[in-house]
Scaffold this motif. Structure first.
Motif, PDB file in Angstrom:
ATOM      1  N   LYS A  37      24.619  -3.074  69.307  1.00  0.00           N
ATOM      2  CA  LYS A  37      25.409  -1.858  69.544  1.00  0.00           C
ATOM      3  C   LYS A  37      24.512  -0.621  69.483  1.00  0.00           C
ATOM      4  O   LYS A  37      24.587   0.254  70.354  1.00  0.00           O
ATOM      5  CB  LYS A  37      26.534  -1.772  68.505  1.00  0.00           C
ATOM      6  N   ASP A  38      23.655  -0.549  68.483  1.00  0.00           N
ATOM      7  CA  ASP A  38      22.742   0.585  68.352  1.00  0.00           C
ATOM      8  C   ASP A  38      21.766   0.660  69.525  1.00  0.00           C
ATOM      9  O   ASP A  38      21.513   1.733  70.076  1.00  0.00           O
ATOM     10  CB  ASP A  38      21.961   0.516  67.038  1.00  0.00           C
ATOM     11  N   ILE A  39      21.212  -0.473  69.902  1.00  0.00           N
ATOM     12  CA  ILE A  39      20.249  -0.510  71.007  1.00  0.00           C
ATOM     13  C   ILE A  39      20.908  -0.076  72.316  1.00  0.00           C
ATOM     14  O   ILE A  39      20.344   0.716  73.078  1.00  0.00           O
ATOM     15  CB  ILE A  39      19.624  -1.920  71.141  1.00  0.00           C
ATOM     16  N   LEU A  40      22.107  -0.579  72.586  1.00  0.00           N
ATOM     17  CA  LEU A  40      22.819  -0.194  73.803  1.00  0.00           C
ATOM     18  C   LEU A  40      23.142   1.296  73.806  1.00  0.00           C
ATOM     19  O   LEU A  40      22.961   1.979  74.818  1.00  0.00           O
ATOM     20  CB  LEU A  40      24.107  -1.010  73.953  1.00  0.00           C
ATOM     21  N   ALA A  41      23.612   1.807  72.698  1.00  0.00           N
ATOM     22  CA  ALA A  41      23.961   3.229  72.612  1.00  0.00           C
ATOM     23  C   ALA A  41      22.718   4.096  72.830  1.00  0.00           C
ATOM     24  O   ALA A  41      22.771   5.081  73.577  1.00  0.00           O
ATOM     25  CB  ALA A  41      24.605   3.534  71.264  1.00  0.00           C
ATOM     26  N   GLN A  42      21.599   3.735  72.219  1.00  0.00           N
ATOM     27  CA  GLN A  42      20.360   4.504  72.394  1.00  0.00           C
ATOM     28  C   GLN A  42      19.885   4.455  73.839  1.00  0.00           C
ATOM     29  O   GLN A  42      19.461   5.467  74.402  1.00  0.00           O
ATOM     30  CB  GLN A  42      19.265   3.962  71.470  1.00  0.00           C
TER      31      GLN A  42
END
Length: 84
Positions: A33-38
């Motif tokens: 989730k963090d990687i996609l958002a970034q």
């Protein structure tokens, strides 16, 4: 892609982890989730609402431009006839 879409995609990817690795699945979900958002933030994307607003602004600007072009053409015709 909105936050809900990112969360759903991260959930789907994390679900690929075998059920016996529950902690790894939760960690993976958070990391994905963090990687996609970034990644999406770096793409400098706009929301659908922002896109729609700008599309409407562009349409109004085109209409105004066409109106002004017509007025100029009409004035040029009037000037050409009046100058003879």
């Amino acid at each position: 892609m909105d936050v809900q879409g990112i969360d759903q995609l991260a959930q789907r990817l994390a679900s690929l982890v075998p059920p016996g690795l529950a902690q790894a699945r939760e960690d993976m979900h958070a990391n994905i989730k963090d990687i996609l958002a970034q990644g999406l933030r770096r793409l400098d994307l706009v929301t659908r609402e922002e896109f729609d607003v700008q599309s409407q602004v562009l349409a109004r600007t085109r209409e105004k431009l066409e109106s002004l072009e017509k007025r100029i053409a009409d004035l040029e015709v009037s000037a050409a006839h009046g100058g003879q």
